[in-house]
Design a protein around this motif. Structure first.
Motif, PDB file in Angstrom:
ATOM      1  N   ILE A 166      -6.036  -5.225  -4.759  1.00 56.64           N
ATOM      2  CA  ILE A 166      -5.041  -5.262  -5.516  1.00 56.64           C
ATOM      3  C   ILE A 166      -4.183  -4.055  -5.411  1.00 56.64           C
ATOM      4  O   ILE A 166      -4.896  -2.908  -5.927  1.00 56.64           O
ATOM      5  CB  ILE A 166      -5.414  -5.753  -6.751  1.00 56.64           C
ATOM      6  CG1 ILE A 166      -5.974  -7.195  -7.001  1.00 56.64           C
ATOM      7  CG2 ILE A 166      -4.129  -5.808  -7.885  1.00 56.64           C
ATOM      8  CD1 ILE A 166      -6.573  -7.536  -8.241  1.00 56.64           C
ATOM      9  N   LEU A 167      -2.937  -4.165  -4.969  1.00 58.29           N
ATOM     10  CA  LEU A 167      -2.281  -2.876  -5.062  1.00 58.29           C
ATOM     11  C   LEU A 167      -1.009  -2.539  -6.095  1.00 58.29           C
ATOM     12  O   LEU A 167      -0.186  -3.609  -6.216  1.00 58.29           O
ATOM     13  CB  LEU A 167      -1.423  -2.533  -3.575  1.00 58.29           C
ATOM     14  CG  LEU A 167      -0.681  -1.262  -3.296  1.00 58.29           C
ATOM     15  CD1 LEU A 167      -1.652  -0.083  -3.531  1.00 58.29           C
ATOM     16  CD2 LEU A 167      -0.371  -1.501  -1.809  1.00 58.29           C
ATOM     17  N   VAL A 168      -0.874  -1.761  -6.773  1.00 56.72           N
ATOM     18  CA  VAL A 168      -0.040  -1.243  -7.907  1.00 56.72           C
ATOM     19  C   VAL A 168       0.663  -0.072  -7.597  1.00 56.72           C
ATOM     20  O   VAL A 168       0.033   0.903  -7.328  1.00 56.72           O
ATOM     21  CB  VAL A 168      -0.791  -1.275  -9.245  1.00 56.72           C
ATOM     22  CG1 VAL A 168       0.301  -0.979 -10.298  1.00 56.72           C
ATOM     23  CG2 VAL A 168      -1.519  -2.361  -9.606  1.00 56.72           C
ATOM     24  N   GLY A 169       1.892  -0.076  -7.840  1.00 59.07           N
ATOM     25  CA  GLY A 169       2.753   0.855  -7.569  1.00 59.07           C
ATOM     26  C   GLY A 169       3.807   1.300  -8.821  1.00 59.07           C
ATOM     27  O   GLY A 169       3.905   0.534  -9.751  1.00 59.07           O
ATOM     28  N   PHE A 170       4.072   2.405  -8.941  1.00 55.76           N
ATOM     29  CA  PHE A 170       5.053   2.920  -9.900  1.00 55.76           C
ATOM     30  C   PHE A 170       6.448   3.097  -9.395  1.00 55.76           C
ATOM     31  O   PHE A 170       6.545   3.624  -8.168  1.00 55.76           O
ATOM     32  CB  PHE A 170       4.559   4.089 -10.711  1.00 55.76           C
ATOM     33  CG  PHE A 170       3.556   3.768 -12.057  1.00 55.76           C
ATOM     34  CD1 PHE A 170       3.919   3.875 -13.287  1.00 55.76           C
ATOM     35  CD2 PHE A 170       2.355   3.287 -11.343  1.00 55.76           C
ATOM     36  CE1 PHE A 170       3.268   3.530 -14.241  1.00 55.76           C
ATOM     37  CE2 PHE A 170       1.429   2.756 -12.914  1.00 55.76           C
ATOM     38  CZ  PHE A 170       1.983   2.919 -13.906  1.00 55.76           C
ATOM     39  N   ASP A 205       1.821   2.653   3.532  1.00 59.01           N
ATOM     40  CA  ASP A 205       0.455   2.887   4.405  1.00 59.01           C
ATOM     41  C   ASP A 205      -0.493   1.814   3.666  1.00 59.01           C
ATOM     42  O   ASP A 205      -1.371   1.064   4.369  1.00 59.01           O
ATOM     43  CB  ASP A 205       0.031   4.167   4.669  1.00 59.01           C
ATOM     44  CG  ASP A 205       1.100   4.750   5.774  1.00 59.01           C
ATOM     45  OD1 ASP A 205       2.130   4.268   6.067  1.00 59.01           O
ATOM     46  OD2 ASP A 205       0.817   5.956   6.052  1.00 59.01           O
ATOM     47  N   LEU A 206      -0.687   2.123   2.341  1.00 61.07           N
ATOM     48  CA  LEU A 206      -1.603   1.071   1.882  1.00 61.07           C
ATOM     49  C   LEU A 206      -1.396  -0.342   1.724  1.00 61.07           C
ATOM     50  O   LEU A 206      -2.370  -1.136   2.069  1.00 61.07           O
ATOM     51  CB  LEU A 206      -1.918   1.523   0.325  1.00 61.07           C
ATOM     52  CG  LEU A 206      -2.659   3.014  -0.048  1.00 61.07           C
ATOM     53  CD1 LEU A 206      -2.482   3.217  -1.482  1.00 61.07           C
ATOM     54  CD2 LEU A 206      -4.125   2.874   0.174  1.00 61.07           C
ATOM     55  N   PHE A 212       6.717  -6.046 -12.643  1.00 57.64           N
ATOM     56  CA  PHE A 212       7.069  -6.789 -11.548  1.00 57.64           C
ATOM     57  C   PHE A 212       5.975  -7.322 -10.687  1.00 57.64           C
ATOM     58  O   PHE A 212       5.415  -6.444 -10.107  1.00 57.64           O
ATOM     59  CB  PHE A 212       8.383  -6.518 -10.789  1.00 57.64           C
ATOM     60  CG  PHE A 212       9.569  -5.875 -11.594  1.00 57.64           C
ATOM     61  CD1 PHE A 212      10.539  -6.976 -11.933  1.00 57.64           C
ATOM     62  CD2 PHE A 212       9.697  -4.641 -11.947  1.00 57.64           C
ATOM     63  CE1 PHE A 212      11.592  -6.495 -12.620  1.00 57.64           C
ATOM     64  CE2 PHE A 212      11.015  -4.127 -12.628  1.00 57.64           C
ATOM     65  CZ  PHE A 212      11.794  -5.325 -12.818  1.00 57.64           C
ATOM     66  N   THR A 213       5.767  -8.636 -10.745  1.00 61.77           N
ATOM     67  CA  THR A 213       4.731  -9.044  -9.822  1.00 61.77           C
ATOM     68  C   THR A 213       5.115  -9.932  -8.499  1.00 61.77           C
ATOM     69  O   THR A 213       6.155 -10.682  -8.426  1.00 61.77           O
ATOM     70  CB  THR A 213       3.809  -9.894 -10.640  1.00 61.77           C
ATOM     71  OG1 THR A 213       4.343 -11.316 -10.732  1.00 61.77           O
ATOM     72  CG2 THR A 213       3.651  -9.520 -12.102  1.00 61.77           C
ATOM     73  N   ARG A 214       4.197  -9.867  -7.602  1.00 63.71           N
ATOM     74  CA  ARG A 214       4.525 -10.598  -6.460  1.00 63.71           C
ATOM     75  C   ARG A 214       4.710 -12.118  -6.654  1.00 63.71           C
ATOM     76  O   ARG A 214       5.551 -12.680  -5.879  1.00 63.71           O
ATOM     77  CB  ARG A 214       3.402 -10.307  -5.431  1.00 63.71           C
ATOM     78  CG  ARG A 214       3.485 -11.117  -4.034  1.00 63.71           C
ATOM     79  CD  ARG A 214       2.790 -10.370  -3.077  1.00 63.71           C
ATOM     80  NE  ARG A 214       2.962  -9.206  -2.768  1.00 63.71           N
ATOM     81  CZ  ARG A 214       4.151  -9.099  -2.010  1.00 63.71           C
ATOM     82  NH1 ARG A 214       4.956  -9.892  -1.225  1.00 63.71           N
ATOM     83  NH2 ARG A 214       4.332  -7.767  -1.714  1.00 63.71           N
ATOM     84  N   ASN A 234       4.663  -3.919   0.104  1.00 59.06           N
ATOM     85  CA  ASN A 234       3.679  -5.141   0.020  1.00 59.06           C
ATOM     86  C   ASN A 234       2.659  -4.892  -0.943  1.00 59.06           C
ATOM     87  O   ASN A 234       1.318  -4.932  -1.073  1.00 59.06           O
ATOM     88  CB  ASN A 234       2.640  -5.048   1.289  1.00 59.06           C
ATOM     89  CG  ASN A 234       1.974  -6.231   1.466  1.00 59.06           C
ATOM     90  OD1 ASN A 234       2.106  -7.370   1.021  1.00 59.06           O
ATOM     91  ND2 ASN A 234       0.854  -6.201   2.091  1.00 59.06           N
ATOM     92  N   ALA A 235       3.025  -4.621  -2.458  1.00 59.61           N
ATOM     93  CA  ALA A 235       2.502  -4.381  -3.285  1.00 59.61           C
ATOM     94  C   ALA A 235       2.175  -5.785  -4.296  1.00 59.61           C
ATOM     95  O   ALA A 235       3.076  -6.678  -3.998  1.00 59.61           O
ATOM     96  CB  ALA A 235       3.128  -3.394  -4.394  1.00 59.61           C
ATOM     97  N   ASP A 236       1.275  -5.616  -5.172  1.00 60.46           N
ATOM     98  CA  ASP A 236       0.971  -6.708  -5.897  1.00 60.46           C
ATOM     99  C   ASP A 236       1.834  -6.664  -7.223  1.00 60.46           C
ATOM    100  O   ASP A 236       2.137  -7.684  -7.889  1.00 60.46           O
ATOM    101  CB  ASP A 236      -0.260  -6.982  -6.085  1.00 60.46           C
ATOM    102  CG  ASP A 236      -1.334  -7.141  -4.925  1.00 60.46           C
ATOM    103  OD1 ASP A 236      -0.959  -8.469  -4.490  1.00 60.46           O
ATOM    104  OD2 ASP A 236      -1.773  -6.418  -4.143  1.00 60.46           O
ATOM    105  N   ILE A 237       1.871  -5.645  -7.811  1.00 59.66           N
ATOM    106  CA  ILE A 237       2.683  -5.271  -9.126  1.00 59.66           C
ATOM    107  C   ILE A 237       3.405  -3.864  -8.845  1.00 59.66           C
ATOM    108  O   ILE A 237       2.913  -2.763  -8.168  1.00 59.66           O
ATOM    109  CB  ILE A 237       1.545  -5.039 -10.306  1.00 59.66           C
ATOM    110  CG1 ILE A 237       1.076  -6.515 -10.516  1.00 59.66           C
ATOM    111  CG2 ILE A 237       2.523  -4.444 -11.438  1.00 59.66           C
ATOM    112  CD1 ILE A 237      -0.200  -6.157 -11.631  1.00 59.66           C
TER     113      ILE A 237
END
Length: 402
Positions: free
Chosen positions: A320-324, A311-312, A369-371, A343-346
């Protein structure tokens, strides 16, 4: 290893010199490299031996004492310093500095240094407001000196008013803030959400579903971001960890609680780092009373929780959106898929089955891992160091956020 930041503490004559001893200890404990120089008047209040013991270094008191013939002491320490702090700064020393007088170790060194100078005045309330002292302080401000205003309160002379030197804790905070702005200018003022820890999904008043997340990785990220000058909101599930200094903490319990808290604060953030291990499923219903033991199996129907990261990613604008991605197998495949679908950036991926990685422990190994298609390996290290590497990669995206 980078060297410690260097603080040269100049102690001048005044009863507040005893606070300078406490300040020296606090600076050393905060991992600064500290040297101390004292005026003759300062030595009437506290001995150089006190500061030598606290700073674990030689204390400079006389321009004409040169213990090392290969160096000129006042020039050497003037060049050594990253920041000079005059605390306490007496009216006499302030007057000398304003007029370029160099007749002792402190004032001679002050003329020779090119480092920033921070001044913490300490004197009688009437001295502090005297026109001559006011003029001198104004001149030093024009010359680029940084002033730490004194506090109001009871003074050693018996008066009550402005003139009491700022407390050691406040001076330490000022020093730390100075180096944060110098060392991490891009982070200063950035707004950041970090989520951490597990969530708990209630089955009945005594039972819940959860996972093994300790929250240590998220807390390490929050601590490092705050140390770089960011305004950090830490949204944490139930953990037994102390709140990092300078961090605004919001405690939540369930995945729904975390969803609401994140979404409430998301719009005005620059960076959102989703390090929490949020439950993917929750019981469809929870019992108001404790479920009693029986001889029969009890089915537990589960429903999907809201996907916070997804959703973010769908609604993000400038963040800038970072997920684990904590995985037991096919780590690269799942991480890259998550990068696209959320749709994350990292995406910071790690194994939950290898020793020393992931939950509970104080160490971790990540692959970022980056976009843009980059892949950065972070070998097994402390979670604190892993947080530094992750935030370094986030900083590289500051100019790209859309």
């Amino acid at each position: 290893m980078t060297r410690k930041n260097r603080v040269l503490l100049a102690v001048t004559g005044g009863i507040a010199a005893f606070k300078a001893a406490a300040l020296t200890s606090k600076l050393v404990q905060a991992n600064f490299d500290v040297k101390v120089m004292m005026t003759n008047s300062a030595q009437e209040f506290v001995t150089p031996l006190t500061f030598q013991a606290l700073s674990r270094d030689h204390v400079y008191t006389n321009t004409f004492i040169e213990p090392d013939p290969t160096h000129i002491a006042h020039i050497d320490i003037a060049d050594w310093a990253d920041l000079v702090l005059v605390a306490p700064a007496s009216a006499n020393t302030i007057g000398k500095l304003a007029h370029g007088i160099a007749d002792d170790m402190v004032t001679t060194t002050m003329l020779a240094t090119t480092a920033e100078v921070m001044i913490a005045p300490a004197m009688n309330v009437h001295m502090y407001s005297h026109p001559a002292v006011t003029r001198n302080m104004e001149q030093l401000k024009k010359d680029g000196f940084i002033f730490v205003e004194p506090n109001e309160g009871y003074l050693a002379c018996g008066y009550t008013g402005k003139g009491r030197m700022a407390e050691p804790e406040d001076l330490l905070a000022m020093v730390e803030h100075y180096f944060i702005k110098r060392d991490y200018p891009n982070w200063h003022g950035k707004k950041l959400i970090v989520t951490a820890g597990p969530t708990q999904e209630v089955i009945d008043p005594v039972r819940f579903l959860s996972n093994r997340s300790s929250g240590k990785m998220g807390f390490a990220i929050a601590q490092e971001a705050a140390a770089r000058g960011a305004h950090v909101t830490l949204i944490s599930g139930p953990v037994e960890l102390d709140t990092p200094h300078g961090v605004n903490r919001i405690d939540v319990t369930s995945a729904e609680d975390m969803y609401k808290a994140v979404m409430h604060h998301a719009d005005n953030q620059d960076v959102i780092i989703k390090a929490a291990a949020v439950s993917d499923y929750k019981p469809k219903t929870s019992e108001e009373e404790k479920m009693k033991k029986s001889d029969k199996d009890i089915p537990l129907e589960m429903v999907r929780t809201k996907d916070i990261l997804k959703d973010l990613g769908q609604q993000k604008k400038k963040q800038i959106l970072v997920g684990f991605a904590a995985e037991s197998s096919n780590i690269e495949e799942y991480a890259k898929r998550k990068l696209e679908t959320k749709n994350a950036d990292i995406i910071a991926a790690n194994s939950i089955v290898e020793e020393g990685h992931g939950f509970r422990g104080d160490t971790n190994a990540l692959t970022l891992f980056t976009r843009k298609g980059d892949q950065i390996d972070v070998p097994l290290t402390s979670k604190k160091q892993a947080a530094k590497v992750l935030l370094d990669e986030v900083e590289k995206l500051f100019g790209d956020a859309t």
